[in-house]
Design a protein around this motif. Structure first.
Motif, short mmCIF file in Angstrom:
data_model
loop_
_atom_site.label_atom_id
_atom_site.label_comp_id
_atom_site.label_asym_id
_atom_site.label_seq_id
_atom_site.Cartn_x
_atom_site.Cartn_y
_atom_site.Cartn_z
N UNK A 120 0.83 -1.20 0.00
CA UNK A 120 0.00 0.00 0.00
C UNK A 120 0.87 1.25 0.00
N UNK A 287 -8.67 1.86 -11.33
CA UNK A 287 -8.85 0.84 -10.31
C UNK A 287 -8.89 1.42 -8.91
N UNK A 289 -6.33 2.64 -7.45
CA UNK A 289 -5.06 2.24 -6.85
C UNK A 289 -4.46 3.36 -5.99
N UNK B 58 -16.94 10.07 -5.83
CA UNK B 58 -16.08 9.10 -5.14
C UNK B 58 -14.80 8.80 -5.90
N UNK B 59 -14.80 9.07 -7.22
CA UNK B 59 -13.58 8.80 -7.96
C UNK B 59 -12.56 9.93 -7.78
N UNK B 94 -16.06 4.31 -1.53
CA UNK B 94 -15.00 4.82 -2.39
C UNK B 94 -14.76 3.84 -3.54
N UNK B 98 -15.29 2.75 -8.66
CA UNK B 98 -14.43 2.05 -9.60
C UNK B 98 -15.07 0.74 -10.05
N UNK B 104 -19.57 -0.96 -16.03
CA UNK B 104 -20.14 -0.20 -17.15
C UNK B 104 -19.31 -0.40 -18.42
N UNK B 144 -10.68 -6.15 -14.94
CA UNK B 144 -10.60 -4.86 -14.23
C UNK B 144 -11.17 -4.93 -12.82
N UNK B 147 -8.54 -6.13 -10.51
CA UNK B 147 -7.58 -5.07 -10.19
C UNK B 147 -8.17 -4.11 -9.17
N UNK B 148 -9.46 -3.79 -9.32
CA UNK B 148 -10.11 -2.89 -8.36
C UNK B 148 -10.07 -3.49 -6.96
N UNK B 151 -6.62 -3.32 -5.49
CA UNK B 151 -6.39 -1.93 -5.06
C UNK B 151 -7.11 -1.67 -3.74
N UNK B 154 -5.20 -2.93 -0.78
CA UNK B 154 -4.13 -2.02 -0.40
C UNK B 154 -4.68 -0.76 0.25
N UNK B 155 -5.84 -0.29 -0.26
CA UNK B 155 -6.43 0.92 0.32
C UNK B 155 -6.92 0.70 1.74
N UNK B 198 -1.59 -9.67 -1.49
CA UNK B 198 -1.81 -9.14 -2.83
C UNK B 198 -1.17 -9.98 -3.94
#
Lengths: 289, 216
Positions: A120, A287, A289, B58-59, B94, B98, B104, B144, B147-148, B151, B154-155, B198
């Motif tokens: 992270x 994503x 990230x 949120x993006x 959040x 994504x 979409x 995708x 990958x989200x 992520x 990690x978030x 991960x």
């Protein structure tokens, strides 16, 4: 596929029904919003002493608050700017050396990329703020933040660059070799300029990611926008209002950047109608990230 | 490196809490993200506007700000919960933007002829989506979306930085700042903990990607 294929052009009856349904959904959404606003009002979140310093220029705290926040925003933008610059340079070097160098080096680079990508970004920032001094590197908080952000983003940019170069038609490098160019000439005069053009939207989107991640500077108390917001809150006691303003500023900046990225993408695809469209490198911006 | 062997139980607890946050947030974000994606392709203009606004907000807003806002604004709405719940919900909201965009763009990748054919044999909007478009879209949504999700794992460290107790990141900062352990091995342990999650997730994603890939 355009979304409108999912439902056909409505006739008079369907249009009437859609209008009713639209009105009902709009009312439901509005009702939810009104309820939230009502709750906020009931808790006194719209009181002048909570908003005055943020919106009223005649308020005694107005200029002090906005000087504080403005300085934070400048710090945020500075750190983001340096981070994207260093990420770009280091990322490009990583990608280039990965393409051209010996196998053992390539594996080392892949290893580093995987390690940095799997960690992270907040850990990397904390690490560079705490561990670099432990190694005797005494750097300021801003550079600690920049090092952390660069470590995380340079590998993402390396991947974008690699994908950008890989997406070019092989005829480009073949033609360059055929006219007698050397390897570095092929890379720097033929491949990279085209790859960067194709990558520009992805790179601008990455800037959004960096800008958002700069807000993590608050974990190492770098005086960026969010951290300055917290200082303001300590003095004024208006958490919701300050965070709302902080959020709106971030959204405005990042939304503008995203629009620029989309515009650039369109402009580029208009400019090169004849060539095959480059495969879009998967961007981290998509994503979260 | 002694700190790792002495505190491995703490690290394991941290990994467990991180996995819990990610599990709940993952479920919630899939639900919300799918619903918002449904809004964004819906025939009703207010729903479309709502979906677009949701994604835009949120993006473009840093997760930290979303989390702070959750922690301060939600209690005002009369709901009280622990930081774990706020952190998980904030992370899920959040990420949902994504997720929505991944779904979409997956829907948009199905060739228009499929939808036209479905429409022409008389299927309605929901039938077209459910029976024809989505089953095909899933294949291009999986990569995708994976990958989200990685992520998001990690978030979840940011939720830890913000005060969700006991996750991997918070364990590391507590060990180094409160108990005065040497910072480098502690943080290497934290990084290792995330990599343990991960990297296999990435490998799994690559495998699934190859499985569902179709030649178009």
């Amino acid at each position: 596929m355009t979304d409108s294929v999912l439902y056909e052009a409505p006739g008079p009856r369907a249009r009437r029904r859609a209008r009713y349904a639209s009105v009902v959904t709009a009312l439901v959404l509005l009702a939810g919003l009104t309820w939230a606003l009502y709750r906020f009002a009931a808790e006194g979140e719209f009181a002048y002493d909570k908003w005055g310093a943020l919106v009223d220029p005649t308020n005694e705290n107005f200029s002090a608050l906005w000087t504080l926040l403005g300085g934070g925003l400048v710090n945020t933008l500075t750190a983001a700017g340096w981070s994207i610059l260093f990420s770009l340079v280091i990322g490009t070097l990583l990608a280039l050396t990965r393409i051209t160098a010996a196998a053992w080096y390539r594996w080392a680079v892949v290893g580093v990329i995987e390690l940095l990508r799997g960690t992270p970004v907040v850990v990397l920032i904390f690490f560079s703020a705490q561990a670099l001094p432990a190694f005797g590197l005494d750097i300021s908080l801003m550079w600690a933040l920049v090092v952390g952000l660069t470590a995380y983003n340079c590998v993402i940019i390396a991947e974008i660059v690699r994908a950008g170069i890989a997406a070019l038609p092989s005829g480009q490098s073949e033609a360059a070799y055929a006219v007698g160019m050397r390897r570095h000439q092929v890379m720097f005069s033929v491949l990279l300029p085209q790859a960067f053009r194709a990558m520009l939207p992805a790179l601008i989107s990455q800037l959004v990611v960096v800008l958002k991640d700069t807000s993590l500077g608050f974990t190492i108390s770098y005086p960026e926008f969010v951290q300055r917001g917290e200082i303001a809150i300590e003095n004024l006691g208006n958490q919701i209002q300050v965070y709302l303003v902080v959020a709106v500023v971030f959204i405005l900046i990042n939304y503008t950047l995203s629009r620029v990225a989309v515009r650039t993408e369109r402009a580029l695809s208009r400019g090169r109608k004849s060539s095959a469209t480059a495969r879009e490198p998967e961007s981290a911006a998509a994503t979260g990230d | 490196m002694q700190v790792l062997t002495e505190n491995y139980q703490l690290y394991l607890n941290g990994i467990w809490t991180t996995l819990q946050i990610c599990f709940y947030a993952g479920l919630l974000t899939l639900l919300v993200g799918t619903a918002v994606a449904g809004c964004r392709v819906s025939p009703l203009a207010p729903l479309r506007a709502f979906g677009t606004a949701w994604v835009t907000v949120f993006r473009n807003c840093p997760l930290v700000v979303v989390l702070f806002f959750m922690a301060f604004a939600i209690p005002t709405l009369g709901l009280n919960a622990s930081y774990f719940v706020f952190g998980t919900i904030g992370l899920a909201l959040y990420t949902s933007a994504f997720v929505c965009e991944a779904i979409r763009s997956g829907i948009n990748s199905v060739s228009p002829g499929q939808a036209e054919a479905a429409r022409s044999i008389g299927l309605g909007f929901t039938q077209t989506l459910r029976l024809v478009i989505l089953p095909q879209a899933v294949r291009s949504i999986v990569p995708p979306l994976g990958s989200v999700m990685i992520a998001m794992i990690k978030n979840s460290a940011i939720a830890g930085a913000f005060g969700v107790g006991g996750d991997l990141y918070e364990t590391g900062t507590r060990l180094s700042s409160a108990q005065g352990e040497a910072i480098v091995p502690v943080l290497l342990g934290v990084a290792l903990g995330y990599l343990i999650i991960t990297i296999p997730a990435g490998l799994l994603l690559g495998y699934v990607e190859r499985k569902v890939a179709i030649a178009r």
